[in-house]
Write a protein that holds these residues in place. Sequence first.
Motif, mmCIF file in Angstrom:
data_model
loop_
_atom_site.group_PDB
_atom_site.id
_atom_site.type_symbol
_atom_site.label_atom_id
_atom_site.label_comp_id
_atom_site.label_asym_id
_atom_site.label_seq_id
_atom_site.Cartn_x
_atom_site.Cartn_y
_atom_site.Cartn_z
ATOM 1 N N LYS A 336 0.834 -1.206 0.000
ATOM 2 C CA LYS A 336 0.000 0.000 0.000
ATOM 3 C C LYS A 336 0.868 1.255 0.000
ATOM 4 O O LYS A 336 0.602 2.220 -0.722
ATOM 5 C CB LYS A 336 -0.918 -0.002 1.214
ATOM 6 N N GLY A 337 1.939 1.243 0.819
ATOM 7 C CA GLY A 337 2.841 2.387 0.860
ATOM 8 C C GLY A 337 3.510 2.634 -0.483
ATOM 9 O O GLY A 337 3.672 3.778 -0.918
ATOM 10 N N LEU A 338 3.885 1.547 -1.145
ATOM 11 C CA LEU A 338 4.496 1.648 -2.472
ATOM 12 C C LEU A 338 3.502 2.237 -3.474
ATOM 13 O O LEU A 338 3.867 3.082 -4.307
ATOM 14 C CB LEU A 338 4.965 0.264 -2.925
ATOM 15 N N PHE A 339 2.257 1.789 -3.402
ATOM 16 C CA PHE A 339 1.210 2.280 -4.295
ATOM 17 C C PHE A 339 1.027 3.789 -4.110
ATOM 18 O O PHE A 339 0.932 4.549 -5.083
ATOM 19 C CB PHE A 339 -0.092 1.540 -3.995
ATOM 20 N N THR A 340 1.003 4.223 -2.861
ATOM 21 C CA THR A 340 0.850 5.649 -2.565
ATOM 22 C C THR A 340 2.020 6.458 -3.133
ATOM 23 O O THR A 340 1.821 7.507 -3.766
ATOM 24 C CB THR A 340 0.762 5.878 -1.048
ATOM 25 N N CYS A 341 3.243 5.973 -2.905
ATOM 26 C CA CYS A 341 4.434 6.664 -3.427
ATOM 27 C C CYS A 341 4.397 6.733 -4.950
ATOM 28 O O CYS A 341 4.749 7.759 -5.545
ATOM 29 C CB CYS A 341 5.700 5.941 -2.978
ATOM 30 N N LEU A 342 3.967 5.648 -5.574
ATOM 31 C CA LEU A 342 3.901 5.599 -7.034
ATOM 32 C C LEU A 342 2.916 6.639 -7.567
ATOM 33 O O LEU A 342 3.229 7.383 -8.504
ATOM 34 C CB LEU A 342 3.492 4.203 -7.507
ATOM 35 N N LEU A 343 1.733 6.705 -6.963
ATOM 36 C CA LEU A 343 0.720 7.645 -7.442
ATOM 37 C C LEU A 343 1.174 9.096 -7.279
ATOM 38 O O LEU A 343 0.939 9.927 -8.153
ATOM 39 C CB LEU A 343 -0.593 7.417 -6.694
ATOM 40 N N ALA A 347 1.805 11.662 -10.429
ATOM 41 C CA ALA A 347 1.178 12.993 -10.494
ATOM 42 C C ALA A 347 2.233 14.087 -10.634
ATOM 43 O O ALA A 347 2.031 15.067 -11.369
ATOM 44 C CB ALA A 347 0.328 13.223 -9.249
ATOM 45 N N ALA A 348 3.370 13.921 -9.955
ATOM 46 C CA ALA A 348 4.446 14.917 -10.029
ATOM 47 C C ALA A 348 5.046 14.986 -11.429
ATOM 48 O O ALA A 348 5.291 16.080 -11.963
ATOM 49 C CB ALA A 348 5.529 14.588 -9.006
ATOM 50 N N VAL A 349 5.291 13.826 -12.050
ATOM 51 C CA VAL A 349 5.815 13.792 -13.419
ATOM 52 C C VAL A 349 4.816 14.437 -14.379
ATOM 53 O O VAL A 349 5.187 15.217 -15.266
ATOM 54 C CB VAL A 349 6.110 12.341 -13.859
ATOM 55 N N GLY A 350 3.537 14.137 -14.183
ATOM 56 C CA GLY A 350 2.499 14.747 -15.012
ATOM 57 C C GLY A 350 2.451 16.257 -14.855
ATOM 58 O O GLY A 350 2.244 16.982 -15.828
ATOM 59 N N ALA A 351 2.669 16.738 -13.629
ATOM 60 C CA ALA A 351 2.660 18.186 -13.376
ATOM 61 C C ALA A 351 3.820 18.872 -14.082
ATOM 62 O O ALA A 351 3.657 19.960 -14.661
ATOM 63 C CB ALA A 351 2.726 18.447 -11.865
ATOM 64 N N VAL A 352 5.010 18.242 -14.070
ATOM 65 C CA VAL A 352 6.171 18.804 -14.769
ATOM 66 C C VAL A 352 5.911 18.868 -16.274
ATOM 67 O O VAL A 352 6.184 19.884 -16.934
ATOM 68 C CB VAL A 352 7.440 17.979 -14.479
ATOM 69 N N ALA A 353 5.371 17.767 -16.817
ATOM 70 C CA ALA A 353 5.054 17.739 -18.251
ATOM 71 C C ALA A 353 4.016 18.802 -18.600
ATOM 72 O O ALA A 353 4.093 19.455 -19.643
ATOM 73 C CB ALA A 353 4.551 16.351 -18.639
ATOM 74 N N LEU A 354 3.044 18.982 -17.708
ATOM 75 C CA LEU A 354 1.998 19.987 -17.929
ATOM 76 C C LEU A 354 2.585 21.391 -17.984
ATOM 77 O O LEU A 354 2.211 22.202 -18.837
ATOM 78 C CB LEU A 354 0.948 19.893 -16.819
ATOM 79 N N LEU A 355 3.511 21.692 -17.084
ATOM 80 C CA LEU A 355 4.160 22.998 -17.085
ATOM 81 C C LEU A 355 4.892 23.249 -18.406
ATOM 82 O O LEU A 355 4.860 24.361 -18.946
ATOM 83 C CB LEU A 355 5.140 23.099 -15.914
ATOM 84 N N LEU A 356 5.537 22.221 -18.922
ATOM 85 C CA LEU A 356 6.267 22.363 -20.187
ATOM 86 C C LEU A 356 5.330 22.695 -21.340
ATOM 87 O O LEU A 356 5.602 23.595 -22.140
ATOM 88 C CB LEU A 356 7.030 21.071 -20.498
ATOM 89 N N VAL A 357 4.218 21.958 -21.441
ATOM 90 C CA VAL A 357 3.320 22.173 -22.584
ATOM 91 C C VAL A 357 2.517 23.460 -22.452
ATOM 92 O O VAL A 357 2.118 24.055 -23.465
ATOM 93 C CB VAL A 357 2.360 20.971 -22.789
ATOM 94 N N ASN A 398 -3.588 7.512 -14.059
ATOM 95 C CA ASN A 398 -4.354 6.421 -14.668
ATOM 96 C C ASN A 398 -3.441 5.294 -15.125
ATOM 97 O O ASN A 398 -3.661 4.124 -14.796
ATOM 98 C CB ASN A 398 -5.158 6.938 -15.865
ATOM 99 N N LYS A 399 -2.394 5.639 -15.870
ATOM 100 C CA LYS A 399 -1.490 4.632 -16.422
ATOM 101 C C LYS A 399 -0.758 3.879 -15.300
ATOM 102 O O LYS A 399 -0.609 2.650 -15.360
ATOM 103 C CB LYS A 399 -0.484 5.293 -17.357
ATOM 104 N N GLY A 400 -0.289 4.606 -14.295
ATOM 105 C CA GLY A 400 0.397 3.957 -13.175
ATOM 106 C C GLY A 400 -0.498 2.964 -12.460
ATOM 107 O O GLY A 400 -0.059 1.870 -12.062
ATOM 108 N N THR A 401 -1.772 3.323 -12.294
ATOM 109 C CA THR A 401 -2.724 2.424 -11.634
ATOM 110 C C THR A 401 -2.956 1.163 -12.456
ATOM 111 O O THR A 401 -2.986 0.054 -11.903
ATOM 112 C CB THR A 401 -4.060 3.148 -11.405
ATOM 113 N N PHE A 402 -3.126 1.336 -13.772
ATOM 114 C CA PHE A 402 -3.344 0.170 -14.638
ATOM 115 C C PHE A 402 -2.235 -0.868 -14.438
ATOM 116 O O PHE A 402 -2.490 -2.068 -14.297
ATOM 117 C CB PHE A 402 -3.372 0.574 -16.121
#
Length: 471
Positions: A336-343, A347-357, A398-402
């Motif tokens: 569960k802890g790993l799942f939380t860290c992954l999510l 989200a952080a990687v997605g936020a960085v990509a969002l800032l770029l675009v 979404n992708k990480g959860t899948f």
Amino acid sequence: MEQEEVTLEQKANNFLETEKIGKLMRRYSVPCIISLMVAALYNIVDQVFIANADYLGSYGNAANTVVFPLTVVALAIAVMLGDGCCAFVSISLGANQKEDAAGSIGSAIVLCVASSVVLTALYLIFMEPILTLFGGRVNAQTYACAKEYFFWIALGIPFYMFGQAMNPVIRSDGSPVFAMFATLAGAVTNLILDPLFIFPMQMGMRGAAIATVIGQLLTAALSLWYLFHMKAVRPGKLSFRLRRALVKRLLALGLTSFLSQISLVVSMAAVQNMCMKYGAMDEIFGQAAYAQIPLAVLGIVMKFFQVAISVAVGMAAGCIPIAGYNIGAKRNDRAKGLFTCLLVAEAAVGAVALLLVEFFPNRLIGIFGAGNESVYYAEFAVRCFRIYLCMMPLAMVNKGTFIYLQALGRAAESTALSLIREVVFGVLLPVVLPVFWGLNGLLYSFPAADVLTFAITLLVIRRTCRQLSAN
């Protein structure tokens, strides 16, 4: 003696249960991220050099976009065989059944070679209707570029599929570094040959395709060399004889990987056809001189998304052995802890990509030859980046959860969520929204699909966390 070996193996893997989760994530995820990013950049290299060749430009870029989904079809078959074989080899070695492990490798190779030859033949025979299906006839020059590029790419399909199928098999043999090296060697070769063939030699789309195929050939050759130098398993002549029960199990284990890739092709076909249809209705892009621009830009944006999503997939894939071990050790609290860290990381990687675009779209599109194009090219590209990718954090989660669901043994849920995103929302929304808002509706279909998928994914995340806490 057998009990002693099990004890030693448990001690060897004990760090998966005791090491800090963040450290384990870095150790296991970084090699996966690098391999996947190299593979993603492999596809982008052609498009960058094509875009900056003034005699190809957006026509060549649009042609590249048309052909790209057809390479994903080949990839879907390859990863089904490779990932299925990888899983079967791991299971067989764990049960000390080396003969079955060798047989699965032999079967995967036979099936890969046979299917790649058949796919190449189909592509060459039905080239014109296939290119038309994926939007190739947006205008005459784009279609000519697509035909030239696709012919040579089709000839390289057997090398491409063999290299991609062998990559997970090599990892299962305990050589992730060599697997990464084989992919990297092909990508670097393509990077060197592309500008040489496109600029001084003026070989155009043919040159870009041949450079790609030579890179794929090198990766396949390195993979073939490794096949004769495997450490844990050494396939013999009898290993290449197909056995029905073994093949059935191999394909079943790789089915999720196949569906994940092939669903993308269905979605891309819908998006590209709607792009061509509603682009023709647009005041600007309905003109023959600009008709290829929406398709070219959409391909660029998709490629950027592919680079970002490769980081998300790499992080999640790296967590699979960690999660699996802790679930087996009844340490659901760590899972569960790993799942939380992954999510959080997704989200952080997605936020960085969002800032770029959102803040640097002009610089991103500048890499793809915007200086050689009309003002409409840059304007549409900026709009496309900012709208189409505005829900990147949700897409990453979404992708990480899948993928994490697969590590928990919930492949059916993982596959269902993936199909809902790519087939249900990924096809329905690009068809429906443009009816009301034209090309803008097509652009909004991508973030809308991510939002709707996230609403479902969030329910799955909550239930998964409750189950891990209860057990």
